[in-house]
Each structure stands twice: as C-alpha cells, then as structure tokens.
Design a protein around this motif. Structure first.
Motif, PDB file in Angstrom:
ATOM      1  N   ASP A   1      60.230  45.968  43.507  1.00  0.00           N
ATOM      2  CA  ASP A   1      61.271  46.220  42.512  1.00  0.00           C
ATOM      3  C   ASP A   1      61.049  45.378  41.255  1.00  0.00           C
ATOM      4  O   ASP A   1      61.967  44.735  40.747  1.00  0.00           O
ATOM      5  CB  ASP A   1      62.654  45.949  43.125  1.00  0.00           C
ATOM      6  N   VAL A   2      59.809  45.362  40.764  1.00  0.00           N
ATOM      7  CA  VAL A   2      59.501  44.642  39.528  1.00  0.00           C
ATOM      8  C   VAL A   2      59.280  45.660  38.414  1.00  0.00           C
ATOM      9  O   VAL A   2      58.751  46.751  38.635  1.00  0.00           O
ATOM     10  CB  VAL A   2      58.268  43.727  39.681  1.00  0.00           C
ATOM     11  N   THR A   3      59.689  45.290  37.204  1.00  0.00           N
ATOM     12  CA  THR A   3      59.519  46.130  36.016  1.00  0.00           C
ATOM     13  C   THR A   3      58.639  45.379  35.028  1.00  0.00           C
ATOM     14  O   THR A   3      58.926  44.214  34.705  1.00  0.00           O
ATOM     15  CB  THR A   3      60.879  46.448  35.372  1.00  0.00           C
ATOM     16  N   ILE A   4      57.574  46.031  34.562  1.00  0.00           N
ATOM     17  CA  ILE A   4      56.582  45.348  33.719  1.00  0.00           C
ATOM     18  C   ILE A   4      56.347  46.178  32.463  1.00  0.00           C
ATOM     19  O   ILE A   4      56.140  47.396  32.533  1.00  0.00           O
ATOM     20  CB  ILE A   4      55.262  45.161  34.494  1.00  0.00           C
ATOM     21  N   SER A   5      56.365  45.494  31.329  1.00  0.00           N
ATOM     22  CA  SER A   5      56.107  46.166  30.050  1.00  0.00           C
ATOM     23  C   SER A   5      55.366  45.212  29.126  1.00  0.00           C
ATOM     24  O   SER A   5      55.464  43.992  29.243  1.00  0.00           O
ATOM     25  CB  SER A   5      57.417  46.618  29.394  1.00  0.00           C
ATOM     26  N   GLY A   6      54.595  45.793  28.199  1.00  0.00           N
ATOM     27  CA  GLY A   6      53.954  45.005  27.155  1.00  0.00           C
ATOM     28  C   GLY A   6      52.752  44.199  27.601  1.00  0.00           C
ATOM     29  O   GLY A   6      52.299  43.318  26.849  1.00  0.00           O
ATOM     30  N   ALA A   7      52.185  44.443  28.791  1.00  0.00           N
ATOM     31  CA  ALA A   7      51.016  43.689  29.239  1.00  0.00           C
ATOM     32  C   ALA A   7      49.801  44.077  28.410  1.00  0.00           C
ATOM     33  O   ALA A   7      49.635  45.237  28.021  1.00  0.00           O
ATOM     34  CB  ALA A   7      50.763  43.944  30.718  1.00  0.00           C
ATOM     35  N   GLY A   8      48.892  43.106  28.169  1.00  0.00           N
ATOM     36  CA  GLY A   8      47.736  43.367  27.331  1.00  0.00           C
ATOM     37  C   GLY A   8      46.579  44.026  28.054  1.00  0.00           C
ATOM     38  O   GLY A   8      45.879  44.868  27.484  1.00  0.00           O
ATOM     39  N   LEU A   9      46.345  43.665  29.324  1.00  0.00           N
ATOM     40  CA  LEU A   9      45.223  44.222  30.076  1.00  0.00           C
ATOM     41  C   LEU A   9      45.685  45.020  31.295  1.00  0.00           C
ATOM     42  O   LEU A   9      45.390  46.196  31.411  1.00  0.00           O
ATOM     43  CB  LEU A   9      44.261  43.109  30.501  1.00  0.00           C
ATOM     44  N   ASP A  10      46.376  44.381  32.216  1.00  0.00           N
ATOM     45  CA  ASP A  10      46.861  45.063  33.415  1.00  0.00           C
ATOM     46  C   ASP A  10      48.339  44.746  33.621  1.00  0.00           C
ATOM     47  O   ASP A  10      48.757  43.590  33.453  1.00  0.00           O
ATOM     48  CB  ASP A  10      46.111  44.602  34.678  1.00  0.00           C
ATOM     49  N   GLY A  11      49.085  45.768  34.036  1.00  0.00           N
ATOM     50  CA  GLY A  11      50.467  45.492  34.421  1.00  0.00           C
ATOM     51  C   GLY A  11      50.514  44.584  35.637  1.00  0.00           C
ATOM     52  O   GLY A  11      51.189  43.552  35.648  1.00  0.00           O
TER      53      GLY A  11
ATOM     54  N   TYR B   1      43.478  50.117  26.206  1.00  0.00           N
ATOM     55  CA  TYR B   1      42.543  49.883  27.303  1.00  0.00           C
ATOM     56  C   TYR B   1      43.226  49.261  28.527  1.00  0.00           C
ATOM     57  O   TYR B   1      42.563  48.947  29.517  1.00  0.00           O
ATOM     58  CB  TYR B   1      41.402  48.974  26.840  1.00  0.00           C
ATOM     59  N   ALA B   2      44.497  49.076  28.467  1.00  0.00           N
ATOM     60  CA  ALA B   2      45.221  48.450  29.576  1.00  0.00           C
ATOM     61  C   ALA B   2      45.328  49.410  30.759  1.00  0.00           C
ATOM     62  O   ALA B   2      45.238  50.635  30.610  1.00  0.00           O
ATOM     63  CB  ALA B   2      46.606  48.013  29.110  1.00  0.00           C
ATOM     64  N   GLN B   3      45.532  48.840  31.937  1.00  0.00           N
ATOM     65  CA  GLN B   3      45.688  49.615  33.166  1.00  0.00           C
ATOM     66  C   GLN B   3      47.019  49.239  33.816  1.00  0.00           C
ATOM     67  O   GLN B   3      47.510  48.118  33.648  1.00  0.00           O
ATOM     68  CB  GLN B   3      44.537  49.315  34.128  1.00  0.00           C
ATOM     69  N   GLY B   4      47.552  50.191  34.568  1.00  0.00           N
ATOM     70  CA  GLY B   4      48.825  49.905  35.221  1.00  0.00           C
ATOM     71  C   GLY B   4      48.676  48.895  36.340  1.00  0.00           C
ATOM     72  O   GLY B   4      49.233  47.791  36.299  1.00  0.00           O
ATOM     73  N   ILE B   5      47.920  49.244  37.380  1.00  0.00           N
ATOM     74  CA  ILE B   5      47.702  48.380  38.546  1.00  0.00           C
ATOM     75  C   ILE B   5      46.216  48.367  38.852  1.00  0.00           C
ATOM     76  O   ILE B   5      45.592  49.427  39.001  1.00  0.00           O
ATOM     77  CB  ILE B   5      48.487  48.887  39.777  1.00  0.00           C
ATOM     78  N   ASP B   6      45.628  47.175  38.951  1.00  0.00           N
ATOM     79  CA  ASP B   6      44.205  47.016  39.256  1.00  0.00           C
ATOM     80  C   ASP B   6      44.067  46.074  40.448  1.00  0.00           C
ATOM     81  O   ASP B   6      44.452  44.904  40.375  1.00  0.00           O
ATOM     82  CB  ASP B   6      43.481  46.450  38.036  1.00  0.00           C
ATOM     83  N   ILE B   7      43.536  46.590  41.569  1.00  0.00           N
ATOM     84  CA  ILE B   7      43.286  45.780  42.774  1.00  0.00           C
ATOM     85  C   ILE B   7      41.784  45.805  43.023  1.00  0.00           C
ATOM     86  O   ILE B   7      41.216  46.867  43.296  1.00  0.00           O
ATOM     87  CB  ILE B   7      44.045  46.342  43.993  1.00  0.00           C
ATOM     88  N   SER B   8      41.127  44.639  42.936  1.00  0.00           N
ATOM     89  CA  SER B   8      39.671  44.628  42.956  1.00  0.00           C
ATOM     90  C   SER B   8      39.106  43.461  43.762  1.00  0.00           C
ATOM     91  O   SER B   8      39.747  42.426  43.929  1.00  0.00           O
ATOM     92  CB  SER B   8      39.126  44.546  41.527  1.00  0.00           C
ATOM     93  N   PHE B   9      37.863  43.692  44.260  1.00  0.00           N
ATOM     94  CA  PHE B   9      37.039  42.676  44.913  1.00  0.00           C
ATOM     95  C   PHE B   9      37.761  42.048  46.107  1.00  0.00           C
ATOM     96  O   PHE B   9      37.808  40.834  46.266  1.00  0.00           O
ATOM     97  CB  PHE B   9      36.609  41.613  43.902  1.00  0.00           C
ATOM     98  N   ALA B  10      38.301  42.907  46.944  1.00  0.00           N
ATOM     99  CA  ALA B  10      39.086  42.428  48.091  1.00  0.00           C
ATOM    100  C   ALA B  10      38.755  43.203  49.357  1.00  0.00           C
ATOM    101  O   ALA B  10      39.591  43.342  50.244  1.00  0.00           O
ATOM    102  CB  ALA B  10      40.580  42.535  47.779  1.00  0.00           C
ATOM    103  N   ALA B  11      37.527  43.717  49.458  1.00  0.00           N
ATOM    104  CA  ALA B  11      37.173  44.522  50.620  1.00  0.00           C
ATOM    105  C   ALA B  11      37.201  43.717  51.912  1.00  0.00           C
ATOM    106  O   ALA B  11      37.344  44.278  53.000  1.00  0.00           O
ATOM    107  CB  ALA B  11      35.792  45.143  50.429  1.00  0.00           C
ATOM    108  N   ASP B  12      37.039  42.391  51.821  1.00  0.00           N
ATOM    109  CA  ASP B  12      37.074  41.546  53.012  1.00  0.00           C
ATOM    110  C   ASP B  12      38.471  40.999  53.283  1.00  0.00           C
ATOM    111  O   ASP B  12      38.655  40.170  54.181  1.00  0.00           O
ATOM    112  CB  ASP B  12      36.089  40.391  52.867  1.00  0.00           C
TER     113      ASP B  12
END
Length: 448
Positions: free
Chosen positions: A275-285, A307-318
């Motif tokens: 239940d978080v609301t995010i606005s105005g982020a420069g790169l990723d929400g 060039y911003a993205q909403g949600i980015d989940i990366s480098f966590a395969a382990d």
C-alpha cells in the motif's frame, strides 16, 4: 473404579509425561491460532508479520521439523510404554483408543512427512522459508482472507490435537497425574507455566518493532537499516525516497515523492512493501537489487524521467522468490521489469509505457499472470534473453507499433519471446495489438 482408570492409575510417571506432551501441543496450537488472528483478522502483512507468538525467533524449517518429529516419537513412545496395543485398552474405551491411534499414527505421521518434505525444500532453496511441502504446492501465498499454508497447517495441527485430547480425556489420564501428591502437582503445573512464559518472552524479544510515521511531509532519504515495520499514518509522505538495507522490513501505507528511486531495496531479503504510493522518481519507482521482496497494492506514476521504470527487480536469482501483486504502474519506459531474478508478477495494471509493459529478461524465471497491460508502445509482455516465463490469463490491449524503431519485434506485439527465451503461454486476451504473439532470435513459444 472403571477399567480405564485401572489401566491408567498404575503409570504415574507416564501420566506426568503425557500431561507435559499435551501441554506442549496446546501451546504449539496457540502459535497457529495466533497466525490465523494475525493474517485473517488483523490483516497483518504476511509473511513478515504472520509468524505467531514465537516465530520471530524460531520460524525456520528445521525447528518445525524437529518439533513434529519429536512429538511423533513422544506419542509413539507413550503408546508403547502404556502397552496400548493390548486388547484391554481397546475394550476399556474403544472410541478413545481408535481416535488416539488415528491422531498419532495417521495424522501426526503424515504431518511429519509434510515437514520432512518442507525441510528438504528448505535445504534445496538456500534456507528460505516458507516452503510448500506436498499439500501446500497448489495453494496461493498468504494474503488477506484466503486458504494458504497458514490455514493448512492450522487445520492439520488442530486435527492431531483434537485426536490426542480425545484419547487423553477419554481414558481419564488427567485424573491420575498426581494422585495423592497435590504439592507435586502444583509444582509441576507452576513449572510448566513458567517455562512457557519464558519461551514466550524470548520469542517476543526477537519481534521487530513497529514504528509509526506521523502525518505530514518527512525529508528523505529515509534509511531503514534494521528489521522493523514502518506504518504511515494517513497523510504520511516521505520526500526524497526510502532505502531498505535490512532483512525483515515491512513498509506500509506511505506516500513517497521524488528521489532517484522512490523505494530502494539493496541486499535485503524478506521485505514487504504494501500500500505504498510513489511519484516523481527519477530512475525507478521501486528499485530492488540482490534482494527478495513482496510488493502489493502499490501505485506508481508521474515518473520524472522518460527513461524511468515503475518496478525493477534485478540480480537476485540466488535469493528467494519475489512477488509483485495488484500494483498500478502508469507511464515510464518499462512498467515492471526483472533481470536475472525469480519473480511472480500477478494481478497488476500497467499502462502507457514507452518500451515494454512487463519484462522478464536476462535469465529470469517466473510467472506473469492475470495482469492488465494497455496502451503501451512496441510490446505488451516480453520474455527475453534465455528467461523461462509462464504467461497466462493476461489482458493486453492497444499496443501500438513502434515504426520509427525499425525493430520487427516491436510492431505492436501483445506477447514476445526473444533471444533464446522460453515462454510457456496459456490463455491470454490480446486485442488491438497488431503483432499478436511472436518469437524472435532462437526463442520459443510453448502452448500451455
């Protein structure tokens, strides 16, 4: 004196042992009842805040497995020590004997099988809980009022406990615990209560604190570097972002404005953003690196860069499986994107993206289900770069062709499998997206 009393009365020490086993089982049942209250009545954020009374200290699979194996061995040991296989026990209380035997050998026996499988899964996945076991595999994750692992194990424990109590009370063991020695009985009862209170105190000492963020604007970035639950009062705003650097953090009910990242999770596991609301982020929400998260009921929009993205989940395969559920993402280059991560993306609404709506790429694995993706440019849902994706029951509409790009894979495709990826595609609804479904550069589409 009844036949049952005559059988029970001669085993004073065993009666005390049986009393202690039943007391432990009752206390354990209170743990499961507390989880039900936390999840289904209080609506706490699971799994972080749905761990019962002691789970904050002891919620690891080997503890659960050790407890259930120990209970089975103790109950079987008592059954053998009382020589309950003899016909005299069955004749004395046939119904109590049958129910007790059912609870011990069938229900608790199967319960041990469940926890043995869960323990094997725990070792296989890098010691991450919860694990589904056998019966839990088709169940949904714990959220809201649904039937999940929490309810399943509450039911199993309740059935075992009721069977054991039926046998215990049916034979009248409770009447022969300390016959003729009231002081010993009082001392035993007092010691049992004291031990349980001590264990309860230890469990609560490990419980992460809950902090409340007052209404109004708070200057960020706000850094969360220890386990805690941060709950925003109505009107609570953080200007400049939130950084999560510790495991077992929950952030709930907060608006975040600005910052390079609205909420950043760096190297932290078992994080819940709700239940978080995010606005105005420069790169990723929401920006997750080397972590595992559950993100649900979020709203992301008005990103400050094209060039911003909403949600980015990366480098966590382990790391453990991450989840993104029931979020709304408006605008940005990519709405929800994963790189080299294990993620389930379920029930979200993504619209008006300039590159792709939902992306699972760079050897990611996971599911993209029941999402609504609309009004994007080029591609609605993308599975790329040797990722393995399960894509089903999504609605993709109004995907526009990106003619200036000259890229054939961006000509208004609802679903694209790209560069060695394997997309297992179930039923989806794709409309006003001229490309339909396509595969490029050695990728595969498999019908589910």
């Amino acid at each position: 004196m009844s036949a049952a009393d005559a059988l029970v009365r001669r085993h004073r020490l065993l009666n005390v042992a049986f009393f202690l086993v039943v007391a432990v089982m009752l206390f354990h049942q209170s743990e499961h009842a507390a989880q039900i209250v936390q999840k289904d009545i209080r609506g706490d954020a699971c799994p972080n805040d749905c761990r019962g009374l002691l789970g904050f200290a002891f919620d690891v699979e080997w503890v659960h497995a050790a407890y259930n194996h120990s209970i089975l061995l103790l109950l079987v040991g008592l059954f053998l020590a009382y020589r309950m296989w003899r016909p005299a026990w069955r004749r004395a209380r046939p119904w109590a004997w049958a129910i007790l035997a059912l609870g011990v050998f069938v229900l608790q026996g199967y319960h041990v099988v469940e926890h043995t499988v869960k323990l094997e899964q725990w070792f296989a996945n890098g010691h991450r809980s919860p694990t589904p076991g056998l019966l839990g595999q088709p169940l949904p994750m714990a959220e809201g009022v649904n039937f999940s692992l929490i309810e399943l194990h509450f039911v199993i424990n309740t059935l075992v406990l009721l069977c054991v109590l039926a046998g215990y009370l049916g034979f009248g063991f409770h009447r022969h615990i300390w016959t003729g020695r009231p002081r010993l009985g009082l001392a035993l009862a007092g010691a049992t209560v004291g031990l349980f209170l001590l264990i309860l105190g230890v469990g609560f000492s490990f419980r992460p604190p809950t902090e409340h963020l007052a209404a109004g604007v708070h200057k960020g970035p706000l850094v969360l570097d220890r386990a805690q639950t941060l709950v925003g009062k109505p009107g609570a705003v953080v200007q400049g972002g939130i950084r999560v650097l510790a495991d077992n953090v929950t952030v709930r009910g907060i608006e975040v404005r600005g910052g390079e990242y609205g909420i950043e999770v760096d190297g932290a596991e078992d994080v819940v953003l709700e239940d978080v609301t995010i606005s105005g982020a420069g790169l990723d929400g929401i920006h997750v690196r080397r972590g595992s998260v559950i993100i649900r009921d979020c709203a992301i929009g008005a990103l400050s860069s094209p060039y911003a993205q909403g949600i980015d989940i990366s480098f966590a395969a382990d790391k453990g499986m991450s989840h993104v559920r029931r979020c709304s993402v408006l605008g940005g280059m990519e709405g929800i994107v994963t790189h080299f991560a294990n993620v389930r993306i379920v029930g979200n609404r993504v619209s008006r993206t300039s590159l792709r709506g939902i992306t699972m790429t760079e050897m990611s694995m996971g599911a993209i289900e029941r999402n609504d993706v609309r009004g994007g440019l080029g591609v609605g849902i993308f599975c790329g770069d040797y990722s393995h994706c399960s894509i089903s029951r999504n609605t993709v509409r109004d995907t526009r062709s990106d003619v200036p790009s000259g890229d054939r894979s961006r000509m208004g495709f609802g679903i694209v499998s790209h560069f060695g990826a394997v997309a297992r595609v179930g039923p989806n609804t794709i409309s006003t997206s001229p490309g339909g479904v396509g595969a490029f550069i050695g990728a595969r589409l498999e019908r589910d």
